[in-house]
Design a protein around this motif. Structure first.
Motif, PDB file in Angstrom:
ATOM      1  N   TYR A  37       0.844  -1.203  -0.177  1.00 18.40           N
ATOM      2  CA  TYR A  37      -0.017   0.048   0.135  1.00 18.40           C
ATOM      3  C   TYR A  37       0.768   1.115   0.095  1.00 18.40           C
ATOM      4  CZ  TYR A  37      -4.699  -1.538   0.215  1.00 18.40           C
ATOM      5  OH  TYR A  37      -6.025  -1.974   0.306  1.00 18.40           O
ATOM      6  N   CYS A  38       1.870   1.253   0.682  1.00 17.04           N
ATOM      7  CA  CYS A  38       2.905   2.442   0.844  1.00 17.04           C
ATOM      8  C   CYS A  38       3.275   2.922  -0.691  1.00 17.04           C
ATOM      9  CB  CYS A  38       4.067   2.097   1.701  1.00 17.04           C
ATOM     10  SG  CYS A  38       3.477   2.272   3.437  1.00 17.04           S
ATOM     11  N   GLN A  39       3.635   1.827  -1.615  1.00 21.87           N
ATOM     12  CA  GLN A  39       4.257   2.043  -2.676  1.00 21.87           C
ATOM     13  C   GLN A  39       3.849   3.115  -3.506  1.00 21.87           C
ATOM     14  OE1 GLN A  39       7.401   0.453  -3.139  1.00 21.87           O
ATOM     15  NE2 GLN A  39       6.667  -0.014  -1.181  1.00 21.87           N
ATOM     16  N   ALA A  76       3.522   6.899   6.459  1.00 25.14           N
ATOM     17  CA  ALA A  76       3.565   6.394   7.644  1.00 25.14           C
ATOM     18  C   ALA A  76       2.065   6.802   8.497  1.00 25.14           C
ATOM     19  CB  ALA A  76       4.401   7.466   8.363  1.00 25.14           C
ATOM     20  N   ILE A  77       1.468   7.960   8.066  1.00 31.50           N
ATOM     21  CA  ILE A  77       0.103   8.267   8.470  1.00 31.50           C
ATOM     22  C   ILE A  77      -0.967   7.223   8.211  1.00 31.50           C
ATOM     23  CG2 ILE A  77      -1.806   9.727   8.563  1.00 31.50           C
ATOM     24  CD1 ILE A  77       0.814  10.642  10.089  1.00 31.50           C
ATOM     25  N   LEU A  90      -0.218   8.447  18.339  1.00 27.28           N
ATOM     26  CA  LEU A  90       0.956   7.997  17.598  1.00 27.28           C
ATOM     27  C   LEU A  90       1.093   8.554  16.225  1.00 27.28           C
ATOM     28  CD1 LEU A  90       3.049   5.808  17.324  1.00 27.28           C
ATOM     29  CD2 LEU A  90       1.383   4.089  16.709  1.00 27.28           C
ATOM     30  N   ALA A  91      -0.148   8.799  15.403  1.00 25.14           N
ATOM     31  CA  ALA A  91       0.082   9.264  14.050  1.00 25.14           C
ATOM     32  C   ALA A  91       0.518  10.562  14.140  1.00 25.14           C
ATOM     33  CB  ALA A  91      -1.559   9.171  13.472  1.00 25.14           C
ATOM     34  N   LEU A  92      -0.278  11.432  15.018  1.00 28.52           N
ATOM     35  CA  LEU A  92       0.485  12.892  15.266  1.00 28.52           C
ATOM     36  C   LEU A  92       1.877  12.980  15.694  1.00 28.52           C
ATOM     37  CD1 LEU A  92      -2.916  14.272  17.030  1.00 28.52           C
ATOM     38  CD2 LEU A  92      -2.145  15.038  14.980  1.00 28.52           C
TER      39      LEU A  92
END
Length: 212
Positions: free
Chosen positions: A90-92, A145-146, A189-191
């Motif tokens: 998914y990150c790609q 990352a988010i 964590l996301a922030l």
């Protein structure tokens, strides 16, 4: 008040789940960056190839993550391995798109000047293109990352652990304080990851402006 008391009394549970979640995201990002770098370098010589790769990755990105988790279970089983594979894939789209935009956006005049100074292709890449494209690349890593933080929550459905396990446990038992705690930890964590990478992005942008 009941929620606050629950969060305090179960602080160890939330801390452990948050660390597990963060570890899953960091491992995914490390692998995804390496894979995206290879794809980007392979597509860098041809804008047409790069555009096609981004389109294909974008189409893949539109597939629901839960469907991919289900498809992988017969191959890699339940657990973090299947979760990492799906999240890396998914990150790609985000990583490759931003990296190509940054690297292909470097002015041809700058590249020609570098070659005129006797730089090889590798030197031009390392000393000119990468530093100039770094802000765009880091912005892609930040967005990935988010995205990973959210998808890792869904990965709890295949026993990948993390904060998703806390949230789903809370949903099954209708434990509102547990749901609130898991949601807060996931958001924090996301922030936190976003703030850290934003700082890196700002410094790289300032460094690039100073160089130019």
């Amino acid at each position: 008040m009941e929620t606050v008391d629950y969060l305090i009394s179960h602080a160890d549970l939330f801390a452990e789940a948050t660390l597990e979640h963060a570890g899953l995201v960091l491992v995914t990002l490390a692998i995804a960056i390496v894979v995206a770098a290879a794809i980007t370098l392979a597509c860098l010589r041809s804008r047409r190839a790069g555009a096609l790769a981004v389109e294909l990755l974008g189409a893949f990105y539109s597939i629901p993550s839960i469907a991919l988790f289900a498809l992988l279970i017969p191959l890699t089983g339940l657990g973090s391995t299947s979760a990492v594979i799906v999240m890396v894939a998914y990150c790609q789209f985000i990583l490759v798109r931003n990296a190509l935009e940054g690297l292909q956006g470097v002015s041809p005049a700058i590249l020609e000047a570098a070659r005129g100074m006797g730089m090889s292709e590798m030197q031009t890449m390392l000393r000119v293109r990468l530093p100039l494209a770094a802000p765009a690349i880091v912005a892609g890593i930040r967005m990935a990352a988010i995205s990973c933080t959210g998808i890792a929550t869904v990965a709890a459905t295949i026993n990948a652990g993390g904060l998703g396990a806390v949230l789903f446990s809370g949903l099954r038992t209708l434990n509102v304080p547990k749901i609130v705690g898991g949601t807060l930890c996931c958001a924090l964590l996301a922030l936190g990851i976003d703030a850290l990478l934003r700082l890196v992005e700002r410094r790289l942008t300032a460094h690039t402006r100073a160089r130019s």
